[in-house]
Design an enzyme around this catalytic site. Structure first.
Site, mmCIF file in Angstrom:
data_model
loop_
_atom_site.group_PDB
_atom_site.id
_atom_site.type_symbol
_atom_site.label_atom_id
_atom_site.label_comp_id
_atom_site.label_asym_id
_atom_site.label_seq_id
_atom_site.Cartn_x
_atom_site.Cartn_y
_atom_site.Cartn_z
ATOM 1 N N HIS A 1 0.828 -1.196 0.000
ATOM 2 C CA HIS A 1 0.000 0.000 0.000
ATOM 3 C C HIS A 1 0.865 1.249 0.000
ATOM 4 O O HIS A 1 2.019 1.250 0.409
ATOM 5 C CB HIS A 1 -0.946 0.017 1.206
ATOM 6 C CG HIS A 1 -0.244 0.124 2.534
ATOM 7 N ND1 HIS A 1 0.424 -0.938 3.113
ATOM 8 C CD2 HIS A 1 -0.091 1.168 3.386
ATOM 9 C CE1 HIS A 1 0.945 -0.557 4.264
ATOM 10 N NE2 HIS A 1 0.661 0.721 4.452
ATOM 11 N N ARG B 1 5.623 6.897 13.696
ATOM 12 C CA ARG B 1 5.674 7.422 12.329
ATOM 13 C C ARG B 1 5.162 8.845 12.264
ATOM 14 O O ARG B 1 4.064 9.153 12.759
ATOM 15 C CB ARG B 1 4.829 6.553 11.395
ATOM 16 C CG ARG B 1 4.905 6.966 9.926
ATOM 17 C CD ARG B 1 3.954 6.157 9.088
ATOM 18 N NE ARG B 1 2.569 6.550 9.321
ATOM 19 C CZ ARG B 1 1.522 5.810 8.994
ATOM 20 N NH1 ARG B 1 1.688 4.622 8.439
ATOM 21 N NH2 ARG B 1 0.291 6.232 9.243
ATOM 22 N N ASP C 1 0.609 4.936 1.679
ATOM 23 C CA ASP C 1 -0.128 5.439 2.839
ATOM 24 C C ASP C 1 -1.227 6.429 2.462
ATOM 25 O O ASP C 1 -1.007 7.384 1.712
ATOM 26 C CB ASP C 1 0.826 6.127 3.824
ATOM 27 C CG ASP C 1 1.582 5.132 4.696
ATOM 28 O OD1 ASP C 1 1.080 4.010 4.886
ATOM 29 O OD2 ASP C 1 2.672 5.492 5.178
ATOM 30 N N HIS D 1 4.667 0.079 0.349
ATOM 31 C CA HIS D 1 5.377 -0.712 1.344
ATOM 32 C C HIS D 1 4.462 -1.775 1.925
ATOM 33 O O HIS D 1 3.238 -1.734 1.755
ATOM 34 C CB HIS D 1 5.984 0.161 2.448
ATOM 35 C CG HIS D 1 5.003 1.047 3.152
ATOM 36 N ND1 HIS D 1 4.535 2.218 2.617
ATOM 37 C CD2 HIS D 1 4.405 0.925 4.367
ATOM 38 C CE1 HIS D 1 3.689 2.795 3.448
ATOM 39 N NE2 HIS D 1 3.580 2.028 4.519
#
Length: 305
Positions: free
Chosen positions: A121, A296, A123, A281
């Protein structure tokens, strides 16, 4: 075969070079994506404009950068990410209470295995404006497992057959948080999530706003094309359904090609910085019930015209 970067490997065996006024050592990890940086302090880059400019130039070149053994505070982590642009929160994952925009992705012994990360995917493409990128820190890693894979979606587009490139030129697609994060929610909560974040529409082939590269821009959040059903594409019903979904699935599967990938093995206080516009990723969930804790900082992006 994807490259696994392990801290136990004799790193001096990797080819490397130094670059820039700050003599950053750059170790390319595959032929198509990813580099490990040495002799660099991300804490310093959070307050040094010249060093940050070198870092950003390397990011545009390699699309994902990796750095180990960083002595850095949460405030410096946030400050580094904010040099790229404003940060954004996440409607499902929680943030650090003292640092809005620093999303905590904590998988501990009290967490059942979850399966929203172990898909290729990009993000938050369910947002009208998907993030520019992220700065991700490993707070605690499992003794083995929990690697993350990144994919160069510029290369994925470049190597598509020409007839497929012609077929998808001009196509647009929908991306949905309701069909992904919302799928396991009770109906009322799922519908509320959709009301807050209606499906977003993006081009299937996106142009990178800084490099001008063309990017294959469909992923696990993509549900369907919105402008496929035209006389040029559809003669009979099966050309559209399942024809369109077969084409979309073919495009989504390009992220699984090992030649476009790099795989990173996490250690405590290692970082990944990636360009969300040009990559996908996959967080490998092979470690539960071991603990994996990540933090993150996601960076607001620009429209994907």
């Amino acid at each position: 075969m994807s490259v696994v970067v392990d801290s136990t490997v004799e790193r001096e065996a990797w080819p490397s070079f130094t670059t820039g006024a700050h003599s950053i050592e750059v170790v390319p990890l595959t032929a198509t994506i990813g580099a490990e940086l040495r002799n660099v302090s991300l804490a310093r880059a959070s307050r040094d404009a010249e060093l940050f400019a070198e870092l950003k130039a390397l990011l545009l070149q390699y699309k994902v950068l990796f750095v180990r053994d960083q002595d850095i505070t949460r405030g410096e982590h946030v400050a580094l990410a904010e040099r790229f642009g404003p940060l954004e929160d996440h409607p499902v994952a929680g943030s650090d209470p003292d640092h809005p925009g620093l999303v905590r992705i904590y998988k501990d012994l009290d967490s059942a295995p979850e399966h929203y990360e172990n898909a290729f995917h990009c993000d938050a493409t369910w947002r009208e404006v998907a993030p520019m990128g992220s700065v991700l820190r490993c707070v605690e890693s499992p003794p083995v497992g929990g690697d993350t894979i990144w994919v160069n979606m510029v290369e994925a587009y470049r190597r598509l057959p020409e007839h497929v490139k012609q077929q998808i030129a001009g196509l647009r697609a929908r991306h949905s948080i309701e069909a992904s994060f919302g799928a396991s929610m009770p109906e009322e909560k799922r519908r509320a999530l959709h009301a807050t974040f209606p499906d977003a529409e993006h081009p299937v082939v996106r142009t990178h706003p800084e490099t001008g590269e063309e990017i294959l821009f469909v992923n696990a959040f993509t549900t369907h094309f919105v402008n496929f059903h035209t006389p040029e594409n559809v003669r009979f019903g099966f050309d559209y359904a399942p024809g369109a979904s077969e084409l979309l699935n073919y495009l989504i599967r390009q992220a699984a090609v090992p030649e476009y990938q790099v795989r990173w093995r996490w250690t405590k206080n290692s970082f990944a910085i990636w360009d969300n516009r040009a990559t996908q990723h996959y967080a490998v969930q092979d470690y539960w019930p071991a603990v994996r804790k990540m933090e993150r900082a996601g960076i607001v992006g620009t429209p994907s015209f």
